[in-house]
Write a protein that holds these residues in place. Structure first.
Motif, PDB file in Angstrom:
ATOM      1  N   ALA A 275       0.814  -1.221   0.000  1.00  0.00           N
ATOM      2  CA  ALA A 275       0.000   0.000   0.000  1.00  0.00           C
ATOM      3  C   ALA A 275       0.848   1.272   0.000  1.00  0.00           C
ATOM      4  N   GLY A 276       0.322   2.281  -0.709  1.00  0.00           N
ATOM      5  CA  GLY A 276       0.901   3.611  -0.661  1.00  0.00           C
ATOM      6  C   GLY A 276      -0.108   4.575  -0.071  1.00  0.00           C
ATOM      7  N   PRO A 277       0.310   5.775   0.314  1.00  0.00           N
ATOM      8  CA  PRO A 277      -0.652   6.778   0.783  1.00  0.00           C
ATOM      9  C   PRO A 277      -1.724   7.004  -0.281  1.00  0.00           C
ATOM     10  N   PHE A 278      -2.962   7.114   0.139  1.00  0.00           N
ATOM     11  CA  PHE A 278      -4.064   7.192  -0.821  1.00  0.00           C
ATOM     12  C   PHE A 278      -3.866   8.311  -1.833  1.00  0.00           C
ATOM     13  N   GLN A 279      -3.428   9.491  -1.399  1.00  0.00           N
ATOM     14  CA  GLN A 279      -3.239  10.602  -2.332  1.00  0.00           C
ATOM     15  C   GLN A 279      -2.245  10.239  -3.427  1.00  0.00           C
ATOM     16  N   GLU A 280      -1.185   9.550  -3.036  1.00  0.00           N
ATOM     17  CA  GLU A 280      -0.157   9.166  -4.000  1.00  0.00           C
ATOM     18  C   GLU A 280      -0.686   8.122  -4.974  1.00  0.00           C
ATOM     19  N   VAL A 281      -1.391   7.134  -4.459  1.00  0.00           N
ATOM     20  CA  VAL A 281      -1.940   6.079  -5.314  1.00  0.00           C
ATOM     21  C   VAL A 281      -2.963   6.663  -6.279  1.00  0.00           C
ATOM     22  N   SER A 282      -3.858   7.489  -5.756  1.00  0.00           N
ATOM     23  CA  SER A 282      -4.905   8.082  -6.575  1.00  0.00           C
ATOM     24  C   SER A 282      -4.328   8.986  -7.656  1.00  0.00           C
ATOM     25  N   SER A 283      -3.339   9.778  -7.289  1.00  0.00           N
ATOM     26  CA  SER A 283      -2.713  10.690  -8.248  1.00  0.00           C
ATOM     27  C   SER A 283      -2.017   9.918  -9.366  1.00  0.00           C
ATOM     28  N   LEU A 284      -1.339   8.838  -9.001  1.00  0.00           N
ATOM     29  CA  LEU A 284      -0.614   8.069 -10.009  1.00  0.00           C
ATOM     30  C   LEU A 284      -1.566   7.316 -10.930  1.00  0.00           C
ATOM     31  N   THR A 285      -2.685   6.825 -10.398  1.00  0.00           N
ATOM     32  CA  THR A 285      -3.647   6.146 -11.274  1.00  0.00           C
ATOM     33  C   THR A 285      -4.228   7.106 -12.298  1.00  0.00           C
ATOM     34  N   ALA A 286      -4.358   8.366 -11.909  1.00  0.00           N
ATOM     35  CA  ALA A 286      -4.913   9.367 -12.831  1.00  0.00           C
ATOM     36  C   ALA A 286      -3.912   9.760 -13.915  1.00  0.00           C
ATOM     37  N   SER A 287      -2.620   9.769 -13.564  1.00  0.00           N
ATOM     38  CA  SER A 287      -1.617  10.234 -14.518  1.00  0.00           C
ATOM     39  C   SER A 287      -0.951   9.099 -15.294  1.00  0.00           C
ATOM     40  N   ASP A 288      -0.801   7.941 -14.661  1.00  0.00           N
ATOM     41  CA  ASP A 288      -0.112   6.823 -15.307  1.00  0.00           C
ATOM     42  C   ASP A 288      -0.627   5.515 -14.707  1.00  0.00           C
ATOM     43  N   LEU A 289      -1.717   5.013 -15.284  1.00  0.00           N
ATOM     44  CA  LEU A 289      -2.367   3.827 -14.725  1.00  0.00           C
ATOM     45  C   LEU A 289      -1.434   2.618 -14.715  1.00  0.00           C
ATOM     46  N   ASP A 290      -0.631   2.470 -15.756  1.00  0.00           N
ATOM     47  CA  ASP A 290       0.270   1.319 -15.810  1.00  0.00           C
ATOM     48  C   ASP A 290       1.286   1.362 -14.676  1.00  0.00           C
ATOM     49  N   ALA A 291       1.818   2.541 -14.401  1.00  0.00           N
ATOM     50  CA  ALA A 291       2.795   2.678 -13.314  1.00  0.00           C
ATOM     51  C   ALA A 291       2.145   2.429 -11.963  1.00  0.00           C
ATOM     52  N   ALA A 292       0.924   2.940 -11.795  1.00  0.00           N
ATOM     53  CA  ALA A 292       0.207   2.725 -10.540  1.00  0.00           C
ATOM     54  C   ALA A 292      -0.108   1.245 -10.343  1.00  0.00           C
ATOM     55  N   ALA A 293      -0.506   0.589 -11.427  1.00  0.00           N
ATOM     56  CA  ALA A 293      -0.833  -0.833 -11.355  1.00  0.00           C
ATOM     57  C   ALA A 293       0.382  -1.656 -10.979  1.00  0.00           C
ATOM     58  N   ALA A 294       1.529  -1.317 -11.557  1.00  0.00           N
ATOM     59  CA  ALA A 294       2.755  -2.062 -11.271  1.00  0.00           C
ATOM     60  C   ALA A 294       3.208  -1.870  -9.827  1.00  0.00           C
ATOM     61  N   LYS A 295       2.964  -0.696  -9.287  1.00  0.00           N
ATOM     62  CA  LYS A 295       3.471  -0.379  -7.947  1.00  0.00           C
ATOM     63  C   LYS A 295       2.497  -0.741  -6.838  1.00  0.00           C
ATOM     64  N   TYR A 296       1.208  -0.493  -7.053  1.00  0.00           N
ATOM     65  CA  TYR A 296       0.230  -0.661  -5.976  1.00  0.00           C
ATOM     66  C   TYR A 296      -0.927  -1.606  -6.325  1.00  0.00           C
ATOM     67  N   GLY A 297      -1.034  -2.002  -7.589  1.00  0.00           N
ATOM     68  CA  GLY A 297      -2.248  -2.687  -8.023  1.00  0.00           C
ATOM     69  C   GLY A 297      -2.100  -4.175  -8.262  1.00  0.00           C
ATOM     70  N   HIS A 298      -3.258  -4.788  -8.479  1.00  0.00           N
ATOM     71  CA  HIS A 298      -3.314  -6.201  -8.845  1.00  0.00           C
ATOM     72  C   HIS A 298      -4.659  -6.483  -9.506  1.00  0.00           C
ATOM     73  N   LYS A 299      -4.654  -7.401 -10.462  1.00  0.00           N
ATOM     74  CA  LYS A 299      -5.907  -7.929 -10.999  1.00  0.00           C
ATOM     75  C   LYS A 299      -5.630  -9.290 -11.605  1.00  0.00           C
ATOM     76  N   GLU A 300      -6.667 -10.107 -11.651  1.00  0.00           N
ATOM     77  CA  GLU A 300      -6.541 -11.435 -12.232  1.00  0.00           C
ATOM     78  C   GLU A 300      -6.233 -11.330 -13.722  1.00  0.00           C
TER      79      GLU A 300
END
Length: 214
Positions: free
Chosen positions: A62-87
């Motif tokens: 987990a990252g701080p919500f503001q950081e995770v949310s900001s990164l998903t808005a600007s670079d979804l692939d980077a956010a997914a690699a760092k904080y995300g997961h999906k089947e």
């Protein structure tokens, strides 16, 4: 006399047979259900990995919500690699692990699907909605974990029950113990996960841990 000998013989036969009898314990409802499902017990499975694997994974991922949310808005692939997961299979959205620290600006506690609208950047507006149950929507905690996957389960029904078991576990462990009075204006900290929200919708975080008021 013959009748007496017959009765004595019958009594002796019963006495000789008794040592070979075995008392079988009546299974509990949970044991019976587990046996009927081929040993599948999602509540037990979740309880066994919760402290040992789930919480450590979320704390690390987990990252701080503001950081995770900001990164998903600007670079979804980077956010997914760092904080995300999906089947890999299916159409489930990305699910992100996040830490929330903010102020409760609205507490909806009348509904069984209760939640806390939380401001994390100090502008007085809700940035994230934290579910506090007892009804918890979605399966975000399950979906955030990279060490469980659908192929380990017999079918879609078991996979869904496994996801629901995480919600049941955190509700019994933490959420049902939370006060429901005077929450607005209090500080809240939570560690959990949320699916990528639709545009314009608040993130809906399912907490694995939560602290209110310090």
């Amino acid at each position: 006399m013959p009748m007496f000998r017959a009765a004595a013989f019958f009594t002796l036969a019963i006495a000789l047979a008794l040592p070979g009898c075995k008392i079988i314990k009546t299974p509990t409802a949970e044991e019976a259900a587990e046996a009927a499902s081929g040993g599948f017990n999602p509540d037990r499975q979740v309880a066994e990995i919760w402290d040992r694997k789930v919480i450590p994974f979320l704390e690390k991922r987990a990252g701080p919500f503001q950081e995770v949310s900001s990164l998903t808005a600007s670079d979804l692939d980077a956010a997914a690699a760092k904080y995300g997961h999906k089947e890999k299979d299916g159409t489930a959205p990305w699910t992100f692990a996040a830490k929330v620290a903010g102020t409760i600006i609205k507490a909806e506690t009348k509904s069984r699907a209760a939640y806390l609208d939380t401001d994390v950047d100090g502008d007085g507006k809700a940035d994230v909605r934290i579910q506090i149950g007892p009804v918890i929507k979605g399966t975000a905690i399950r979906d955030s974990l990279d060490f469980v996957n659908f192929n380990e389960f017999k079918n879609q029904i078991q996979w869904a029950e496994f996801g629901k078991a995480f919600n049941i576990h955190v509700n019994g462990l933490t959420l049902e113990k939370l006060s429901r009075e005077g929450l607005e204006g209090k500080k809240v900290q939570a560690l959990g996960a949320y699916p990528l929200p639709s545009t314009g919708q608040p993130a809906l975080l399912t907490p694995a841990t939560i602290t209110i008021g310090g």
